[in-house]
Design an enzyme around this catalytic site. Structure first.
Site, mmCIF file in Angstrom:
data_model
loop_
_atom_site.group_PDB
_atom_site.id
_atom_site.type_symbol
_atom_site.label_atom_id
_atom_site.label_comp_id
_atom_site.label_asym_id
_atom_site.label_seq_id
_atom_site.Cartn_x
_atom_site.Cartn_y
_atom_site.Cartn_z
ATOM 1 N N HIS A 178 0.843 -1.196 0.000
ATOM 2 C CA HIS A 178 0.000 0.000 0.000
ATOM 3 C C HIS A 178 0.882 1.251 0.000
ATOM 4 O O HIS A 178 2.029 1.214 0.464
ATOM 5 C CB HIS A 178 -0.902 0.031 1.240
ATOM 6 C CG HIS A 178 -2.048 -0.938 1.165
ATOM 7 N ND1 HIS A 178 -3.102 -0.910 2.036
ATOM 8 C CD2 HIS A 178 -2.299 -1.952 0.293
ATOM 9 C CE1 HIS A 178 -3.975 -1.864 1.716
ATOM 10 N NE2 HIS A 178 -3.499 -2.527 0.676
ATOM 11 N N GLU A 180 0.826 4.107 1.748
ATOM 12 C CA GLU A 180 1.267 4.613 3.061
ATOM 13 C C GLU A 180 2.347 3.696 3.631
ATOM 14 O O GLU A 180 3.315 4.144 4.245
ATOM 15 C CB GLU A 180 0.093 4.665 4.044
ATOM 16 C CG GLU A 180 -1.102 5.454 3.584
ATOM 17 C CD GLU A 180 -2.154 4.591 2.884
ATOM 18 O OE1 GLU A 180 -1.793 3.727 2.039
ATOM 19 O OE2 GLU A 180 -3.341 4.811 3.163
ATOM 20 N N CYS A 211 -6.391 2.391 4.951
ATOM 21 C CA CYS A 211 -7.222 1.213 5.192
ATOM 22 C C CYS A 211 -7.259 0.861 6.676
ATOM 23 O O CYS A 211 -6.309 1.080 7.413
ATOM 24 C CB CYS A 211 -6.710 0.024 4.375
ATOM 25 S SG CYS A 211 -5.054 -0.532 4.807
ATOM 26 N N CYS A 239 -2.978 0.154 7.204
ATOM 27 C CA CYS A 239 -2.228 1.417 7.195
ATOM 28 C C CYS A 239 -2.618 2.329 8.358
ATOM 29 O O CYS A 239 -1.794 3.067 8.875
ATOM 30 C CB CYS A 239 -2.423 2.127 5.863
ATOM 31 S SG CYS A 239 -1.670 1.188 4.518
#
Ligand SMILES: [Zn+2]
Length: 151
Positions: free
Chosen positions: A54, A56, A82, A93
């Site tokens: 992801h 982040e 998320c 995240c």
């Protein structure tokens, strides 16, 4: 201290999101971590370091978790962080942001129900005292590289 330039940094995150390799099962997201005095600390985008990576997560992985600048930093992410992951063994995240001690998050759009029924990233961050700012005026641009997913 001058007001941080939210639009500048969100546009930077949008530019990063465009680098994400598009896939049918996940959004393309960009993230940038900025210090309190307006310097870029780290950037990331979806799938930068692997198929499940992801934005982040990719940005945070470039920093020492003990970096004191994180305690005053702002994370700009094109999409709400998320709160749940398909791969349960991977930390959402939202939890990564909390663990890093980042006090402020700026997003352009909220996670729709396309892949996750009920994302509570913003709510969870706020519950833990993180300041969350939304920039709906940039949502359109932040979604532009995800049109193929038919939101
Ligand atoms: Zn995530």
């Amino acid at each position: 201290m001058p007001e941080p330039d939210h639009h500048h940094w969100m546009n930077r995150a949008i530019e990063l999101a465009r680098r994400s390799p598009p896939v049918p099962g996940a959004f393309s997201v960009g993230a940038v971590i900025v210090t309190a005095d307006g310097a870029e600390l780290a950037t990331g985008y979806s799938r930068e370091a692997g198929p499940k990576n992801h934005a982040e997560e990719a940005a945070l992985a470039k920093l020492d978790p003990a970096d004191p600048r994180l305690r005053h930093a702002t994370l700009y992410s094109t999409l709400e962080p998320c709160s749940e992951r398909a791969t349960k063994s991977r930390l959402p995240c939202t939890d990564r942001v909390l663990a890093a001690g980042i006090p402020a998050v700026v997003i352009a759009w909220r996670e729709p129900a396309t892949f996750v029924a009920n994302c509570v990233g913003v709510e969870k961050l706020r519950q833990h005292g993180v300041q969350v700012l939304e920039l709906p005026e940039l949502a359109e641009a932040a979604m532009s590289m995800n049109r193929h997913l038919e939101l």
